[in-house]
Scaffold this motif. Structure first.
Motif, PDB file in Angstrom:
ATOM      1  N   SER A  38      -8.295   6.644  -6.178  1.00  0.00           N
ATOM      2  CA  SER A  38      -7.111   6.560  -7.122  1.00  0.00           C
ATOM      3  C   SER A  38      -5.828   7.441  -6.820  1.00  0.00           C
TER       4      SER A  38
ATOM      5  N   LEU B 196      -4.479   6.740  -3.425  1.00  0.00           N
ATOM      6  CA  LEU B 196      -3.351   5.504  -3.578  1.00  0.00           C
ATOM      7  C   LEU B 196      -2.136   5.945  -4.383  1.00  0.00           C
TER       8      LEU B 196
ATOM      9  N   VAL C 168      -1.052  -1.675  -7.317  1.00  0.00           N
ATOM     10  CA  VAL C 168      -2.406  -0.783  -7.393  1.00  0.00           C
ATOM     11  C   VAL C 168      -3.040  -1.025  -8.944  1.00  0.00           C
TER      12      VAL C 168
END
Length: 312
Positions: free
Chosen positions: A141, A144, A117
């Protein structure tokens, strides 16, 4: 957990890294020092990021999660080893061993996902700087990271349940300082082909795609950097990714050496040093690698330390 097949074994014996008393003393001091550097170092990273509003960006959000995972990663194995040494014990309960195995898998895969990531975040920042805030939103974000936690826990549950179905007979001595997949499979008196197969398949599905993501991200980053006309600009752009590259090299190098080999090729002499690297050394080095190469983070750490001194 079904204990029907494990009636012969109620605990495991962790033989550690050495059987020599002098070496054991040295290793105890070394591991204690590394653990005492790992926890405060990563905590400082988390505190610095959380208290400095300038660092409330996806990049530092991922870094703070990585620091948290590194604390947990080391805490899964090192405290038990240190405690056993202090009390002159080498045992770990059957359930304790499987709990250690579960959390070890969770945090190892979280490291894997977070590194992927973070590489994608760097790719967007370098290749699409004007669209960074619209592409790397706070919602994406958080999604993820949440997806990484869910996947890592499901994977750990799968391997732990597969291990629980095996029989463990007379031999309960683990030639390691923690309960890992490979040493446990060697102790089983059951057929472990399904476990070996699932390790290769699932590990391949969950380790290779993130690794490919990292490779592709850095190939595209390298192409973007080469198009920058000035040498100073090239170096400045590349320096933002260099810390991440160092951590990636440490982590994947040791993981591949230990787990992506046939079971017959594994030995305590070769596997143990590699596992020490990714479970203890890498989590300790991460705060230093990222803070020494990052001016914003160094500034936040200085402000945090000064604020702490003034408050006392």
């Amino acid at each position: 957990m079904n204990r029907a097949n494990q009636s012969s074994v109620s605990e495991f014996i962790l033989l550690g890294l050495s059987r020599q008393p002098q070496q054991q003393q040295l290793l105890f001091v070394l591991f204690m020092s590394m653990y005492l550097a790992t926890v405060p170092g990563n905590l400082l990273i988390i505190l610095a990021i959380s208290t400095d509003s300038r660092l409330h960006t996806p990049m530092y959000f991922f870094l703070s999660n990585l620091s948290f995972v590194d604390i947990c990663f080391s805490s899964t194995t090192v405290p038990k080893m240190l405690t056993n040494h202090l009390f002159g014990s080498e045992s770990i309960s059957f359930c304790g061993c499987f709990m250690q195995l579960y959390f070890l898998i969770v945090f190892a895969y979280m490291d894997n996902f977070l590194l992927a990531v973070m590489s994608y975040d760097r790719f967007v920042a370098v290749c699409y700087p004007l669209h960074y805030t619209t592409k790397m939103t706070h919602q994406l974000s958080a999604l993820l990271v949440a997806g990484s936690w869910i996947t890592a826990n499901l994977n750990a549950l799968l391997h732990t349940l597969l291990m629980a179905r095996l029989s463990f007979c007379a031999d309960n001595k683990i030639h390691h300082y923690f309960c890992d997949v490979v040493p446990l499979l060697k102790l089983s008196c059951s057929d472990t082909h399904l476990n070996d197969l699932m390790i290769l398949i699932v590990a391949g599905l969950l380790m290779i795609p993130p690794f490919i993501c990292i490779l592709i991200s850095y190939i595209l980053i390298a192409c973007a950097v080469l198009q920058i006309p000035s040498t100073k600009g090239k170096w400045k752009t590349f320096s933002t990714c260099s810390s991440h590259l160092v951590v990636v090299s440490f982590f994947y190098g040791t993981i591949i050496a230990v787990y992506f080999n046939p079971s017959s090729s594994h030995s305590a002499e070769t596997d143990t040093p590699a596992t020490v690297l990714y479970t203890v050394v890498t989590p300790m080095l991460n705060p230093f690698i990222y803070s020494l190469r990052n001016k914003d983070l160094k500034g936040a750490l200085r402000k945090l330390i000064v604020r702490k001194k003034l408050s006392t």
